[in-house]
Design an enzyme around this catalytic site. Structure first.
Site, PDB file in Angstrom:
ATOM      1  N   ASP A  15       0.784  -1.143  -0.334  1.00 35.79           N
ATOM      2  CA  ASP A  15       0.254  -0.186  -0.338  1.00 35.79           C
ATOM      3  C   ASP A  15       1.015   1.597  -0.424  1.00 35.79           C
ATOM      4  O   ASP A  15       0.604   1.824  -1.070  1.00 35.79           O
ATOM      5  CB  ASP A  15      -1.029   0.187   0.990  1.00 35.79           C
ATOM      6  CG  ASP A  15      -2.251  -0.965   0.760  1.00 35.79           C
ATOM      7  OD1 ASP A  15      -2.301  -2.002   0.757  1.00 35.79           O
ATOM      8  OD2 ASP A  15      -3.159  -0.604   0.913  1.00 35.79           O
ATOM      9  N   ARG A  94      -0.056   4.355  17.690  1.00 35.02           N
ATOM     10  CA  ARG A  94       0.532   5.426  17.474  1.00 35.02           C
ATOM     11  C   ARG A  94       0.063   7.634  17.889  1.00 35.02           C
ATOM     12  O   ARG A  94       0.411   7.957  16.956  1.00 35.02           O
ATOM     13  CB  ARG A  94      -1.923   5.827  16.495  1.00 35.02           C
ATOM     14  CG  ARG A  94      -1.778   4.669  15.801  1.00 35.02           C
ATOM     15  CD  ARG A  94      -0.635   4.006  15.203  1.00 35.02           C
ATOM     16  NE  ARG A  94      -1.718   2.611  14.200  1.00 35.02           N
ATOM     17  CZ  ARG A  94      -0.660   2.448  14.398  1.00 35.02           C
ATOM     18  NH1 ARG A  94       0.820   2.016  14.088  1.00 35.02           N
ATOM     19  NH2 ARG A  94      -0.826   0.891  13.159  1.00 35.02           N
ATOM     20  N   ASP A 123      -7.053   3.963  12.397  1.00 31.18           N
ATOM     21  CA  ASP A 123      -5.851   4.409  12.281  1.00 31.18           C
ATOM     22  C   ASP A 123      -5.815   6.084  11.938  1.00 31.18           C
ATOM     23  O   ASP A 123      -5.161   6.836  12.401  1.00 31.18           O
ATOM     24  CB  ASP A 123      -4.638   3.685  11.943  1.00 31.18           C
ATOM     25  CG  ASP A 123      -3.936   2.194  12.749  1.00 31.18           C
ATOM     26  OD1 ASP A 123      -4.537   2.778  13.483  1.00 31.18           O
ATOM     27  OD2 ASP A 123      -3.955   1.473  12.002  1.00 31.18           O
ATOM     28  N   SER A 179      -4.430  -8.817   8.078  1.00 28.68           N
ATOM     29  CA  SER A 179      -3.680  -8.195   8.565  1.00 28.68           C
ATOM     30  C   SER A 179      -2.627  -8.207  10.001  1.00 28.68           C
ATOM     31  O   SER A 179      -3.571  -8.885  11.452  1.00 28.68           O
ATOM     32  CB  SER A 179      -4.254  -6.656   8.091  1.00 28.68           C
ATOM     33  OG  SER A 179      -5.113  -6.487   9.492  1.00 28.68           O
TER      34      SER A 179
END
Length: 424
Positions: A15, A94, A123, A179
């Site tokens: 990606d 994050r 996210d 994932s």
């Protein structure tokens, strides 16, 4: 006229590699940023790949110590657990990564940042809210929310074709049917075959922990010392091995906790954006720390202080999960919770065995536990007949309720027909 600079949160995967090339096609100068928060990553290979695609530079920032000391340890101190199960491994990472992202953006004069987070996930919210809180003037390019990008790329097959056409290296090994996101605190798994909550996750998915069925037949006993709610030392009883640096403590507890299968959860959770999602998490070391810290809190804190603190911790867990680590309400609640921890100091002994972490002893000079007062062998300062009045006062409302409404018929609520018992 010079090109505008974009700092891309880069992973080296399909990606973000395609997004890097796409940003270059849009006439941006792109610098890639990678934060090392303890994930297993070949940073040198990722750097080489990004430069080959056309990035001006790749900045790799070692943030492991910063992550553990400024985010993981406070998470343990505050007792942060989202929806009573998730220890927030990704959520805490994050705002840490965002801090590194904003620091590098300022250093390199980047007016834009970009990321590969999808439009359905948490996210995108966590990254962007954190970045805006740290730098309100920053501008964000989120390709997976842009119409022109989404029309061009429907999914993985389109990205693979684009990568092939632009000579972007793609891993030869087939993509895992799920994932994964990893850091020093945990690994999370979602999507793919995990999207059906009725199907059990395959055993081979797990990387940090082994199955409790295959874990050692002998327990491991560890002593953990806390000061003001923060872990300051961990010692294994048999070997006498002792760790005092936060990163070393966490790495050690990840190892021994993982060997015993501690810290696995399989849950459906509520995303902030409004969707429910199924996730598998492995968090061995922090699971052990939370178990020990919670026990020490109950030992050291007044009952009502503990309950208020628990309420605030639930609110703070929501703030962290939803991306508000740097928000004013989170800063305020964080200070309140930390104030509650000033007397949470002492040592806790934890036994790890077959998927469980169980506290077997604790000790603290700050404990409000009074052995003589609690003892069944002596009255101490407790006056037994005073309990009569206590019970009478508390029974008053129950008697009054009975006087007005009578006795509840509980049996009618538990009657079941054969059809009621059928699985839907």
């Amino acid at each position: 006229m010079s090109k505008e600079k974009v700092l891309l949160a880069y992973s080296g995967g399909l990606d973000t590699s395609c997004i890097l090339k796409w940003l270059l096609e849009q006439q941006y100068e792109v610098i890639c940023f990678m934060a090392d928060v303890g994930q297993s990553e070949d940073f040198a290979a990722a750097r080489e790949k990004a430069l080959k695609i056309g990035a001006t530079d790749v900045v790799v920032k070692d943030m492991k110590d910063f992550f553990v000391e400024k985010f993981v340890w406070p998470g343990v101190q505050m007792g942060l657990i989202y929806e009573d199960r998730y220890l927030l491994g990704t959520s805490l990472a994050r705002p840490c990564i965002s801090k590194g992202l904003m620091d590098v953006a300022a250093q390199r004069g980047c007016a834009f940042i970009s990321h590969g987070a999808t439009g359905k996930g948490n996210d995108q919210i966590r990254f962007e809210l954190s970045c805006y809180a740290l730098n309100p003037s920053i501008r964000v390019i989120a390709p997976w929310r842009m119409e022109e990008f989404c029309q061009r790329f429907q999914g993985r097959s389109d990205l693979l074709e684009y990568a092939k056409r632009n000579n972007i290296p793609v891993a030869a090994t087939p993509k895992s049917p799920w994932s994964m996101d990893a850091n020093i605190m945990h690994i999370s798994y979602e999507s793919g075959i995990l999207e059906d909550p009725s199907v059990a996750a395959p055993e081979e998915i797990y990387q940090l922990t082994q199955s409790p069925a295959r874990s050692p037949d002998t327990p491991t006993v560890i002593e953990i010392v806390f000061k003001a709610g923060l872990p300051v030392r961990a010692t294994e009883f048999v070997s006498g091995r002792t760790m005092e640096k936060p990163l070393d403590i966490l790495a050690f507890l990840n190892k021994v906790g993982g060997e015993h299968g501690v810290g696995r959860i399989d849950i459906v959770e509520n995303r902030y954006i409004g969707l429910k999602s199924r996730g598998i998490y492995e968090t061995p070391g922090v699971t052990v720390l939370h178990c020990a810290h919670r026990d020490l809190e109950i030992y050291c804190l007044d009952r009502e202080v503990l309950r208020v603190k628990k309420y605030l911790a639930d609110r703070m867990a929501d703030y962290v999960y939803n991306g508000y680590w740097y928000a004013p309400e989170a800063e305020y609640v964080r200070k309140c919770i930390i104030e509650s921890q000033k007397n949470v100091s002492g040592k806790v002994v934890v036994e790890l065995f077959k998927g469980h972490a169980m506290v077997i002893s604790r000790d603290s000079i700050n404990s409000v536990y009074n052995q003589e007062l609690a003892s069944m062998e002596v009255h101490g300062n407790f006056t037994p007949y005073s309990a009569t009045g206590f019970i009478e006062i508390n029974a008053m409302r129950l008697r009054e309720h009975h006087r007005v409404f009578g006795t509840a018929n509980m049996t009618k609520h538990f009657s079941r027909t054969e059809s009621d018992l059928k699985l839907i």
